[in-house]
Design a protein around this motif. Structure first.
Motif, short mmCIF file in Angstrom:
data_model
loop_
_atom_site.label_atom_id
_atom_site.label_comp_id
_atom_site.label_asym_id
_atom_site.label_seq_id
_atom_site.Cartn_x
_atom_site.Cartn_y
_atom_site.Cartn_z
N LEU A 167 0.86 -1.18 0.00
CA LEU A 167 0.00 0.00 0.00
C LEU A 167 0.89 1.23 0.00
O LEU A 167 1.78 1.35 0.86
CB LEU A 167 -0.90 0.03 1.24
CG LEU A 167 -1.79 -1.19 1.50
CD1 LEU A 167 -2.70 -0.92 2.70
CD2 LEU A 167 -2.59 -1.56 0.30
N VAL A 168 0.65 2.13 -0.93
CA VAL A 168 1.45 3.35 -1.04
C VAL A 168 0.52 4.55 -0.93
O VAL A 168 -0.41 4.71 -1.73
CB VAL A 168 2.22 3.40 -2.37
CG1 VAL A 168 2.99 4.71 -2.48
CG2 VAL A 168 3.17 2.21 -2.48
N GLU A 169 0.82 5.39 0.05
CA GLU A 169 0.01 6.58 0.29
C GLU A 169 0.65 7.81 -0.34
O GLU A 169 1.86 7.87 -0.52
CB GLU A 169 -0.10 6.82 1.79
CG GLU A 169 -0.67 5.66 2.56
CD GLU A 169 -0.65 5.95 4.05
OE1 GLU A 169 -0.53 5.01 4.83
OE2 GLU A 169 -0.76 7.13 4.42
N SER A 170 -0.20 8.79 -0.59
CA SER A 170 0.28 10.09 -1.06
C SER A 170 -0.73 11.15 -0.68
O SER A 170 -1.89 10.84 -0.38
CB SER A 170 0.49 10.08 -2.57
OG SER A 170 -0.71 9.79 -3.25
N GLY A 171 -0.28 12.42 -0.67
CA GLY A 171 -1.20 13.53 -0.51
C GLY A 171 -1.13 14.28 0.79
O GLY A 171 -1.87 15.26 0.97
N GLY A 172 -0.28 13.89 1.72
CA GLY A 172 -0.19 14.63 2.96
C GLY A 172 0.49 15.98 2.78
O GLY A 172 0.94 16.32 1.69
N GLY A 173 0.53 16.74 3.86
CA GLY A 173 1.20 18.04 3.79
C GLY A 173 0.74 18.98 4.87
O GLY A 173 0.09 18.58 5.84
N LEU A 174 1.08 20.24 4.70
CA LEU A 174 0.75 21.31 5.64
C LEU A 174 -0.41 22.12 5.07
O LEU A 174 -0.37 22.53 3.91
CB LEU A 174 1.96 22.20 5.87
CG LEU A 174 1.74 23.48 6.69
CD1 LEU A 174 1.35 23.12 8.13
CD2 LEU A 174 3.00 24.33 6.66
N VAL A 175 -1.41 22.35 5.89
CA VAL A 175 -2.57 23.11 5.45
C VAL A 175 -3.05 23.99 6.60
O VAL A 175 -2.88 23.64 7.77
CB VAL A 175 -3.69 22.16 4.96
CG1 VAL A 175 -4.19 21.29 6.10
CG2 VAL A 175 -4.82 22.92 4.31
N GLN A 176 -3.63 25.11 6.25
CA GLN A 176 -4.17 26.00 7.28
C GLN A 176 -5.51 25.49 7.78
O GLN A 176 -6.22 24.77 7.06
CB GLN A 176 -4.32 27.41 6.70
CG GLN A 176 -3.02 28.09 6.37
CD GLN A 176 -3.21 29.53 5.94
OE1 GLN A 176 -4.31 29.94 5.57
NE2 GLN A 176 -2.13 30.31 5.99
N PRO A 177 -5.87 25.87 9.00
CA PRO A 177 -7.21 25.50 9.50
C PRO A 177 -8.30 25.95 8.53
O PRO A 177 -8.24 27.06 7.99
CB PRO A 177 -7.30 26.24 10.83
CG PRO A 177 -5.87 26.36 11.28
CD PRO A 177 -5.08 26.57 10.01
N GLY A 178 -9.26 25.06 8.32
CA GLY A 178 -10.32 25.32 7.37
C GLY A 178 -10.02 24.85 5.96
O GLY A 178 -10.90 24.86 5.09
N GLY A 179 -8.79 24.46 5.72
CA GLY A 179 -8.38 24.01 4.40
C GLY A 179 -8.74 22.56 4.14
O GLY A 179 -9.37 21.90 4.96
#
Length: 120
Positions: free
Chosen positions: A4-16
């Motif tokens: 299983l390979v995941e992708s798409g994480g990161g830093l986001v502001q609240p409400g994003g």
């Protein structure tokens, strides 16, 4: 063996928003169920939600109405769409699946985890 390979994480502001993906590969005959877990610092890993092969979903109360799990069975891929993110959603997110291989065995598998940080 199943990977299983995941992708798409990161830093986001609240409400994003963010969308995570999990792609399964290997000697797969079928996958059911598919799910997402998360683990925040100092806390135990918790279930976020699951989706079955026929599309039935369930979610932990804290994400209901904000997170949506969907799947593309043809691609052995499932997704976690996260809207209106809150700082308390910050965690490492893991995908998980029960998979039957062409050898006939059934087991649960984990992705490597992807960091989601919600911060201003």
């Amino acid at each position: 063996q199943v990977q299983l390979v995941e992708s798409g994480g990161g830093l986001v502001q609240p409400g994003g928003s963010l969308r995570l993906s999990c792609a399964a590969s290997g000697n797969i005959l079928g996958i059911n169920p598919m799910g997402w877990y998360r683990q925040a610092p100092g806390k135990e890993r918790e279930l976020v939600g699951t989706i079955t092969s026929v599309g039935y979903t369930n979610y932990v109360d804290s994400v209901k109405g904000r997170f949506t799990i969907s799947k593309d069975s043809a691609k052995n891929t499932w997704y976690l769409q996260m809207n209106n993110l809150k700082p308390e959603d910050t965690a490492v997110y893991y995908c998980n699946a029960g998979a039957r291989t062409r050898r006939g065995s059934y087991d649960y598998y984990w992705g490597q985890g992807t960091q989601v940080t919600v911060s201003s």
